[in-house]
Design a protein around this motif. Structure first.
Motif, PDB file in Angstrom:
ATOM      1  N   GLY A   1      18.497 -19.393  16.479  1.00  0.00           N
ATOM      2  CA  GLY A   1      17.295 -20.120  16.109  1.00  0.00           C
ATOM      3  C   GLY A   1      16.551 -19.478  14.958  1.00  0.00           C
ATOM      4  O   GLY A   1      15.336 -19.651  14.821  1.00  0.00           O
ATOM      5  N   LEU A   2      17.283 -18.763  14.080  1.00  0.00           N
ATOM      6  CA  LEU A   2      16.685 -18.023  12.975  1.00  0.00           C
ATOM      7  C   LEU A   2      17.373 -18.382  11.663  1.00  0.00           C
ATOM      8  O   LEU A   2      18.280 -19.224  11.640  1.00  0.00           O
ATOM      9  CB  LEU A   2      16.813 -16.513  13.240  1.00  0.00           C
ATOM     10  N   VAL A   3      16.942 -17.747  10.576  1.00  0.00           N
ATOM     11  CA  VAL A   3      17.560 -17.944   9.265  1.00  0.00           C
ATOM     12  C   VAL A   3      17.932 -16.584   8.686  1.00  0.00           C
ATOM     13  O   VAL A   3      17.381 -15.548   9.067  1.00  0.00           O
ATOM     14  CB  VAL A   3      16.628 -18.697   8.295  1.00  0.00           C
ATOM     15  N   VAL A   4      18.877 -16.602   7.737  1.00  0.00           N
ATOM     16  CA  VAL A   4      19.333 -15.369   7.098  1.00  0.00           C
ATOM     17  C   VAL A   4      18.328 -14.929   6.042  1.00  0.00           C
ATOM     18  O   VAL A   4      17.944 -15.717   5.166  1.00  0.00           O
ATOM     19  CB  VAL A   4      20.718 -15.561   6.464  1.00  0.00           C
ATOM     20  N   ALA A   5      17.923 -13.662   6.108  1.00  0.00           N
ATOM     21  CA  ALA A   5      17.067 -13.091   5.074  1.00  0.00           C
ATOM     22  C   ALA A   5      17.883 -12.276   4.081  1.00  0.00           C
ATOM     23  O   ALA A   5      17.718 -12.401   2.872  1.00  0.00           O
ATOM     24  CB  ALA A   5      15.992 -12.215   5.702  1.00  0.00           C
ATOM     25  N   ALA A   6      18.785 -11.423   4.584  1.00  0.00           N
ATOM     26  CA  ALA A   6      19.561 -10.549   3.702  1.00  0.00           C
ATOM     27  C   ALA A   6      20.745  -9.979   4.462  1.00  0.00           C
ATOM     28  O   ALA A   6      20.738  -9.904   5.698  1.00  0.00           O
ATOM     29  CB  ALA A   6      18.693  -9.410   3.175  1.00  0.00           C
ATOM     30  N   GLY A   7      21.743  -9.556   3.699  1.00  0.00           N
ATOM     31  CA  GLY A   7      22.865  -8.818   4.278  1.00  0.00           C
ATOM     32  C   GLY A   7      24.154  -9.590   4.302  1.00  0.00           C
ATOM     33  O   GLY A   7      24.381 -10.495   3.512  1.00  0.00           O
ATOM     34  N   GLY A   8      25.045  -9.198   5.234  1.00  0.00           N
ATOM     35  CA  GLY A   8      26.388  -9.744   5.282  1.00  0.00           C
ATOM     36  C   GLY A   8      27.340  -8.838   4.540  1.00  0.00           C
ATOM     37  O   GLY A   8      27.254  -7.605   4.625  1.00  0.00           O
ATOM     38  N   LEU A   9      28.252  -9.414   3.777  1.00  0.00           N
ATOM     39  CA  LEU A   9      29.238  -8.619   3.041  1.00  0.00           C
ATOM     40  C   LEU A   9      28.607  -7.599   2.091  1.00  0.00           C
ATOM     41  O   LEU A   9      29.046  -6.441   2.056  1.00  0.00           O
ATOM     42  CB  LEU A   9      30.177  -9.547   2.265  1.00  0.00           C
ATOM     43  N   PRO A  10      27.580  -7.964   1.294  1.00  0.00           N
ATOM     44  CA  PRO A  10      27.033  -6.979   0.352  1.00  0.00           C
ATOM     45  C   PRO A  10      26.506  -5.703   1.012  1.00  0.00           C
ATOM     46  O   PRO A  10      26.461  -4.653   0.373  1.00  0.00           O
ATOM     47  CB  PRO A  10      25.905  -7.749  -0.355  1.00  0.00           C
ATOM     48  N   SER A  11      26.082  -5.802   2.272  1.00  0.00           N
ATOM     49  CA  SER A  11      25.596  -4.617   2.986  1.00  0.00           C
ATOM     50  C   SER A  11      26.581  -4.160   4.051  1.00  0.00           C
ATOM     51  O   SER A  11      26.244  -3.353   4.909  1.00  0.00           O
ATOM     52  CB  SER A  11      24.241  -4.906   3.634  1.00  0.00           C
ATOM     53  N   LEU A  12      27.789  -4.724   3.998  1.00  0.00           N
ATOM     54  CA  LEU A  12      28.891  -4.292   4.862  1.00  0.00           C
ATOM     55  C   LEU A  12      28.589  -4.483   6.345  1.00  0.00           C
ATOM     56  O   LEU A  12      28.790  -3.602   7.167  1.00  0.00           O
ATOM     57  CB  LEU A  12      29.263  -2.845   4.558  1.00  0.00           C
ATOM     58  N   GLY A  13      28.090  -5.699   6.654  1.00  0.00           N
ATOM     59  CA  GLY A  13      27.921  -6.065   8.053  1.00  0.00           C
ATOM     60  C   GLY A  13      26.547  -5.870   8.631  1.00  0.00           C
ATOM     61  O   GLY A  13      26.327  -6.155   9.816  1.00  0.00           O
ATOM     62  N   ASN A  14      25.613  -5.380   7.831  1.00  0.00           N
ATOM     63  CA  ASN A  14      24.218  -5.344   8.277  1.00  0.00           C
ATOM     64  C   ASN A  14      23.560  -6.656   7.881  1.00  0.00           C
ATOM     65  O   ASN A  14      23.780  -7.156   6.779  1.00  0.00           O
ATOM     66  CB  ASN A  14      23.494  -4.163   7.645  1.00  0.00           C
ATOM     67  N   LEU A  15      22.762  -7.214   8.764  1.00  0.00           N
ATOM     68  CA  LEU A  15      22.207  -8.549   8.552  1.00  0.00           C
ATOM     69  C   LEU A  15      20.777  -8.590   9.057  1.00  0.00           C
ATOM     70  O   LEU A  15      20.486  -8.108  10.161  1.00  0.00           O
ATOM     71  CB  LEU A  15      23.051  -9.580   9.299  1.00  0.00           C
ATOM     72  N   LEU A  16      19.879  -9.158   8.245  1.00  0.00           N
ATOM     73  CA  LEU A  16      18.482  -9.324   8.622  1.00  0.00           C
ATOM     74  C   LEU A  16      18.200 -10.809   8.796  1.00  0.00           C
ATOM     75  O   LEU A  16      18.431 -11.594   7.867  1.00  0.00           O
ATOM     76  CB  LEU A  16      17.563  -8.734   7.552  1.00  0.00           C
ATOM     77  N   LEU A  17      17.699 -11.173   9.962  1.00  0.00           N
ATOM     78  CA  LEU A  17      17.390 -12.560  10.292  1.00  0.00           C
ATOM     79  C   LEU A  17      15.903 -12.673  10.612  1.00  0.00           C
ATOM     80  O   LEU A  17      15.318 -11.746  11.184  1.00  0.00           O
ATOM     81  CB  LEU A  17      18.212 -13.023  11.500  1.00  0.00           C
ATOM     82  N   THR A  18      15.305 -13.808  10.285  1.00  0.00           N
ATOM     83  CA  THR A  18      13.887 -14.012  10.562  1.00  0.00           C
ATOM     84  C   THR A  18      13.649 -15.424  11.076  1.00  0.00           C
ATOM     85  O   THR A  18      14.463 -16.322  10.866  1.00  0.00           O
ATOM     86  CB  THR A  18      13.025 -13.819   9.296  1.00  0.00           C
ATOM     87  N   ASN A  19      12.503 -15.607  11.737  1.00  0.00           N
ATOM     88  CA  ASN A  19      12.062 -16.969  12.014  1.00  0.00           C
ATOM     89  C   ASN A  19      11.207 -17.453  10.847  1.00  0.00           C
ATOM     90  O   ASN A  19      10.973 -16.719   9.877  1.00  0.00           O
ATOM     91  CB  ASN A  19      11.340 -17.069  13.360  1.00  0.00           C
ATOM     92  N   LEU A  20      10.732 -18.685  10.928  1.00  0.00           N
ATOM     93  CA  LEU A  20      10.016 -19.262   9.801  1.00  0.00           C
ATOM     94  C   LEU A  20       8.588 -18.734   9.679  1.00  0.00           C
ATOM     95  O   LEU A  20       7.913 -19.001   8.682  1.00  0.00           O
ATOM     96  CB  LEU A  20      10.017 -20.788   9.909  1.00  0.00           C
ATOM     97  N   ARG A  21       8.147 -17.984  10.661  1.00  0.00           N
ATOM     98  CA  ARG A  21       6.835 -17.334  10.574  1.00  0.00           C
ATOM     99  C   ARG A  21       6.851 -16.212   9.536  1.00  0.00           C
ATOM    100  O   ARG A  21       5.818 -15.875   8.956  1.00  0.00           O
ATOM    101  CB  ARG A  21       6.474 -16.795  11.954  1.00  0.00           C
ATOM    102  N   VAL A  22       8.009 -15.633   9.321  1.00  0.00           N
ATOM    103  CA  VAL A  22       8.162 -14.492   8.421  1.00  0.00           C
ATOM    104  C   VAL A  22       8.641 -14.982   7.062  1.00  0.00           C
ATOM    105  O   VAL A  22       9.691 -15.623   6.959  1.00  0.00           O
ATOM    106  CB  VAL A  22       9.162 -13.473   9.000  1.00  0.00           C
ATOM    107  N   ARG A  23       7.896 -14.680   6.030  1.00  0.00           N
ATOM    108  CA  ARG A  23       8.261 -15.048   4.662  1.00  0.00           C
ATOM    109  C   ARG A  23       8.955 -13.871   3.990  1.00  0.00           C
ATOM    110  O   ARG A  23       8.480 -12.736   4.074  1.00  0.00           O
ATOM    111  CB  ARG A  23       7.024 -15.450   3.856  1.00  0.00           C
ATOM    112  N   VAL A  24      10.059 -14.143   3.316  1.00  0.00           N
ATOM    113  CA  VAL A  24      10.844 -13.095   2.658  1.00  0.00           C
ATOM    114  C   VAL A  24      10.631 -13.195   1.155  1.00  0.00           C
ATOM    115  O   VAL A  24      10.911 -14.234   0.549  1.00  0.00           O
ATOM    116  CB  VAL A  24      12.327 -13.220   3.010  1.00  0.00           C
ATOM    117  N   ALA A  25      10.139 -12.112   0.539  1.00  0.00           N
ATOM    118  CA  ALA A  25       9.831 -12.121  -0.886  1.00  0.00           C
ATOM    119  C   ALA A  25      10.967 -11.567  -1.731  1.00  0.00           C
ATOM    120  O   ALA A  25      11.226 -12.046  -2.827  1.00  0.00           O
ATOM    121  CB  ALA A  25       8.560 -11.310  -1.138  1.00  0.00           C
TER     122      ALA A  25
END
Length: 241
Positions: free
Chosen positions: A68-92
């Motif tokens: 129930g979240l969205v991707v903020a950052a990560g995946g392959l470029p960070s080698l499997g580390n992933l940051l997810l947020t809900n829509l309350r959190v804005r990513v700059a």
């Protein structure tokens, strides 16, 4: 903890619920994994062992959607580390980091996202250090340099692959608050689900951030979902001045 992902009655600060979770490359019960995270109702999830290979973007998005979240950052470029947020959190802004490769070893890295809730800004960060004790100190130092350079309050989580008595743990945690210790829950073990013996998953926060509550979710569902238990932390971020 409340079921809403908020801290009830939180004067003087901005509530944030954080989950840190090594999802074991989604090799276990994925329905249970999604259910455990959704039940925690987090604002952000810091994931280790997220998708990092073929079709990783789609797989990361699918994992986020299952929570129930969205991707903020990560995946392959960070080698499997992933940051997810809900829509309350804005990513700059976001960035990824890869640690120097030791020949014959798995590459490791970290993910960072500059976030905002209302008028309050903070840096969200996640990493996963090596299982090799000879490699971990340099990786911890590289992660710590990024955290120390931040001009925002830091919320950082990692699977450190060592306990609080280890040198990498000491490096990352220097000057930060260990959320488990702050909540008097340092006896709660995070690994492994089959035979819990160690606390190797940590959440560290800036001293300006208040730790309201801390939990390690040990339920039958969590034991089916991964080989690590998820860590759930309720925080109060400093209110914008």
């Amino acid at each position: 903890m409340t079921e809403t992902g908020r801290v009830a009655g939180a004067p003087g600060g901005v509530p944030l619920r954080v989950v840190s979770y090594n999802v074991h490359s989604q090799r276990d019960d994925q329905a249970a994994l999604a259910a455990v995270v959704r039940a925690a109702a987090p604002d952000v999830v810091i994931v280790q062992e997220a998708p990092r290979r073929f079709r990783w973007r789609q797989k990361c998005a699918s994992l986020a959607e299952s929570f129930g979240l969205v991707v903020a950052a990560g995946g392959l470029p960070s080698l499997g580390n992933l940051l997810l947020t809900n829509l309350r959190v804005r990513v700059a802004d976001t960035r990824c980091q890869r640690y120097p490769l030791t020949p014959g070893r798995h590459m490791r890295g970290a993910a960072y996202a500059e976030c905002r809730v209302g008028g309050t800004r903070f840096l969200l960060a996640g990493s996963h250090l090596s299982t090799d004790p000879a490699e971990r100190p340099a990786q911890a130092a590289a992660f710590k340099r990024e955290l120390a350079a931040a001009d925002l309050p830091v919320v950082a989580a990692a699977d450190l692959n060592e306990g609080p008595d280890g040198p990498a743990w000491a490096t990352v945690g220097a000057g930060l608050t260990d959320a488990a210790v702050a909540a008097d829950r340092a006896d709660r073990l995070t690994y492994s689900c089959a035979d819990p013996r160690r606390r190797i998953d940590a959440v560290f926060v800036d001293p300006r951030i208040t730790v309201v509550d801390y939990d390690v979710v040990d339920t039958p569902q969590a034991r089916r979902a991964s080989d690590h238990f998820p860590v759930v932390v309720d925080l109060l971020l400093p209110a914008a001045g």
